[in-house]
Design an enzyme around this catalytic site. Structure first.
Site, mmCIF file in Angstrom:
data_model
loop_
_atom_site.group_PDB
_atom_site.id
_atom_site.type_symbol
_atom_site.label_atom_id
_atom_site.label_comp_id
_atom_site.label_asym_id
_atom_site.label_seq_id
_atom_site.Cartn_x
_atom_site.Cartn_y
_atom_site.Cartn_z
ATOM 1 N N ARG A 65 0.708 -1.412 -0.035
ATOM 2 C CA ARG A 65 0.138 0.055 -0.164
ATOM 3 C C ARG A 65 0.809 1.427 0.019
ATOM 4 N NH1 ARG A 65 -4.253 -2.805 4.241
ATOM 5 N NH2 ARG A 65 -2.171 -3.217 5.164
ATOM 6 N N ASP A 201 6.601 -23.340 5.853
ATOM 7 C CA ASP A 201 7.285 -23.653 7.238
ATOM 8 C C ASP A 201 8.621 -23.647 7.171
ATOM 9 O OD1 ASP A 201 8.444 -24.947 9.716
ATOM 10 O OD2 ASP A 201 6.184 -25.471 10.245
ATOM 11 N N HIS A 202 9.217 -22.570 7.522
ATOM 12 C CA HIS A 202 10.701 -22.318 7.276
ATOM 13 C C HIS A 202 11.510 -23.378 8.020
ATOM 14 C CE1 HIS A 202 10.878 -19.863 10.809
ATOM 15 N NE2 HIS A 202 12.309 -19.878 10.855
ATOM 16 N N GLU A 240 15.720 -19.224 21.861
ATOM 17 C CA GLU A 240 16.132 -17.990 21.096
ATOM 18 C C GLU A 240 16.288 -16.899 22.219
ATOM 19 O OE1 GLU A 240 13.493 -16.277 18.158
ATOM 20 O OE2 GLU A 240 11.893 -17.114 19.174
ATOM 21 N N HIS A 264 6.352 -25.514 13.455
ATOM 22 C CA HIS A 264 7.940 -26.004 13.319
ATOM 23 C C HIS A 264 8.245 -27.214 14.138
ATOM 24 C CE1 HIS A 264 7.933 -22.077 11.682
ATOM 25 N NE2 HIS A 264 8.221 -21.213 12.642
HETATM 26 C C1 BG6 Z 1 8.877 -17.776 13.606
HETATM 27 C C2 BG6 Z 1 8.496 -17.396 14.597
HETATM 28 O O1 BG6 Z 1 8.010 -18.577 12.754
HETATM 29 O O2 BG6 Z 1 10.270 -18.524 13.880
HETATM 30 C C3 BG6 Z 1 9.047 -16.396 15.621
HETATM 31 O O3 BG6 Z 1 6.961 -16.632 14.424
HETATM 32 C C4 BG6 Z 1 10.614 -17.341 15.870
HETATM 33 O O4 BG6 Z 1 8.468 -16.178 16.774
HETATM 34 C C5 BG6 Z 1 11.133 -17.666 14.557
HETATM 35 O O5 BG6 Z 1 11.390 -16.293 16.347
HETATM 36 C C6 BG6 Z 1 12.399 -18.845 14.915
HETATM 37 O O6 BG6 Z 1 12.976 -18.986 13.702
HETATM 38 P P1 BG6 Z 1 14.710 -19.284 13.476
HETATM 39 O O7 BG6 Z 1 14.811 -19.815 12.345
HETATM 40 O O8 BG6 Z 1 15.338 -18.022 14.133
HETATM 41 O O9 BG6 Z 1 14.727 -20.311 14.659
#
Ligand code: BG6
Length: 514
Positions: A65, A201-202, A240, A264
């Site tokens: 936007r 889902d990374h 983290e 995750h």
């Molecule tokens: C994200 C969460 O999907 O994954 C975050 O929403 C989190 O809260 C993050 O910090 C952690 O990802 P990674 O790859 O840094 O472990």
């Protein structure tokens, strides 16, 4: 139909099977002025180009936007790549990459905006002489999904010509519970077929997560031991040091269970626990993961009280810096009852895992950024060495997802010398040193797969639904129960509340020190 080209043998780009090559396409990022675009998506696309894997004639259009021109957008991206790209910024690569990047300013609900987007994409296709392949990335809050999807359908952007494709990548959260996830999935399915829907889902794109299947099914020595006869228990940790940063409003509504465990950590647990799939196709792999989620024992409120610990961070110190308590974070309810830490014991009720607890631990404001899976094997019988030197300790196989991705195996060895003294030693494999190259970022891999039409590392709808069923029982015990279990507190910079240690101590076990 165009024949599907096969990937050349670039070892970093080969997948779990011989995957198809990514195809040239128009990538459209909705929410292009958001954090994810700058920190992850654009650096990932840039690195794909730097590695020579971005198909020529691929274009990237940011849709958002805010008022911006192509040039001002490019200037911002140049800075973002300099800051966040794993390989740094090479001006030659950038010069080529920047010609592929465009900015499209529009409201998400504006007819005119989608009409002109369609025209723009068609023009780019004509100029580059490419098929009309489209990849829409919804990097926006779920509240915006419906409006965008309706407009994509209204302007025919979800359908494309014969032999081409139109796909959508959906970012989490996929709902807030099973019901909202179902509604969200229904909404998406009215516009895109399941085969064209990529729920990202990374964690599944992390190099070591992909290696779990290789470790298990490409080596003869682990799989025979990978069951309740030889494994005592499994620990999965994602820690983290960061707090909620600028994401207070989202996080305060979600909490650690929904933010990390539903997606995750459940996905990782599935990769560790699943049976060998019949082949490496997306559906065969996801069928096996689904069976695991279905076997995760659902908890009654009494089970939740016994097996799940929730906690919220208080103030404390991280890397020598004082940090505030969760409730004092920006845009967090000062009386918030949202958990930032969860520890739990999960049972996977199937033949392979009967009686083997999976302990999961996840939290913000913990001392380290670290994610790993630790497989604790059963101890040797208490005779011979284990009788003479009590408590030798078990073999532990650790799969490090981050940082310093790799795998290590702890075993017992005789210390050199005349006396018989046994000590634990470690066999260690580090990706960095063994392959001499940093691993690609998760988003690189996942974007490439979406361009190639490979959904193996994306969550399927039924997996997501089933994971919510498991999570909903816990949320229910916390929030719709006259006698909810306590919310513990832990100082920032610690490993969580004592209750998390007690959870394992009650079973005669302890968390691995990271
Ligand atoms: C994200 C969460 O999907 O994954 C975050 O929403 C989190 O809260 C993050 O910090 C952690 O990802 P990674 O790859 O840094 O472990």
């Amino acid at each position: 139909m165009n024949p599907t080209p096969q990937r050349p043998s670039n070892p970093l780009r080969e997948g779990l099977s011989n995957r198809a090559l990514p195809r040239p396409c128009n990538v459209v990022i909705f929410g292009a002025s958001g954090d994810l675009t700058y920190r992850k998506l654009i650096p990932a696309l840039y690195n794909i180009q730097a590695d020579g894997d971005l198909p020529a004639t691929t274009h990237i259009t940011g849709f958002a936007r805010r008022e911006k021109s192509d040039d001002s957008f490019r200037t911002e991206l140049h800075e973002a790549i300099g800051k966040f790209s794993r390989s740094g910024l090479d001006e030659n690569v950038w010069n080529e990459f920047s010609t592929r990047v465009h900015y499209h300013r529009s409201e998400f609900g504006s007819d005119e905006g989608y009409q002109s987007l369609a025209e723009r994409l068609n023009k780019l296709d004509e100029e580059s002489g490419t098929a009309a392949n489209r990849l829409f990335y919804l990097s926006v809050s779920p509240a915006e999904f419906e409006g965008i999807l309706i407009k994509l359908a209204q302007f025919g952007l979800n359908k494309t010509r014969e032999g081409s494709w139109s796909r959508v990548i959906v970012e989490k959260p996929f709902g807030k519970d099973r019901h909202t996830a179902h509604e969200l999935n229904e909404m998406v399915s009215r516009v895109f077929e399941e085969k064209d829907t990529y729920r990202i889902d990374h964690y599944l794109g992390k190099e070591t997560a992909q290696n779990i299947m290789v470790l298990r099914f490409a080596n003869a020595i682990f799989e025979p031991l990978w069951n309740h006869r030889y494994i005592d228990h499994i620990q999965i940790t994602a820690a983290e040091p960061m707090g909620v940063e600028a994401r207070g409003p989202y996080y305060d509504n979600a909490g650690a269970l929904r933010d990390m465990v539903q997606n995750h950590l459940t996905q990782i647990l599935c990769l560790v626990a699943m049976e060998p799939p019949t082949d490496l196709s997306a559906d065969s792999v996801r069928d096996e993961k689904l069976k695991v989620v279905r076997s995760m024992r659902l908890m009654s409120p009494e089970d939740v009280a016994k097996n799940v610990v929730r906690a919220q961070y208080g103030s404390g110190s991280i890397n020598g810096k004082e940090v505030p308590e969760y409730r004092a974070e920006d845009r967090v309810n000062p009386k918030s009852e949202t958990e930032t830490f969860v520890a739990m014991k999960v049972h996977v009720d199937n033949w392979r895992w009967a009686g083997v607890p999976f302990y999961i631990r996840v939290g913000k404001r913990l001392p380290k950024h670290s994610a790993e899976i630790a497989i604790f094997f059963k101890e040797t019988p208490g005779v011979l060495f284990n009788a003479e030197q009590a408590g030798l300790g078990p073999n532990v196989l650790v799969i490090r997802l981050q940082p310093d991705e790799g795998i290590s195996l702890r075993m017992q060895s005789k210390r050199p010398g005349a006396q018989l003294c046994i000590e634990s030693v470690k066999m260690d494999f580090h990706y960095g040193t063994s392959f001499g190259k940093p691993s690609p970022e998760a988003y690189e891999r996942l974007l490439l797969d979406a361009m190639a039409g490979d959904a193996t590392l994306f969550a399927r709808r039924d997996e997501v639904d089933q994971a919510w069923t498991f999570i909903d029982c816990i949320e229910h015990a916390w929030h719709q129960n006259p006698n909810p279990p306590p919310m513990h507190s832990y100082p920032s910079g610690s490993w969580g509340p004592h209750a998390a240690d007690e959870l394992l101590a009650a079973d005669g076990r302890a968390w691995r020190r990271l």
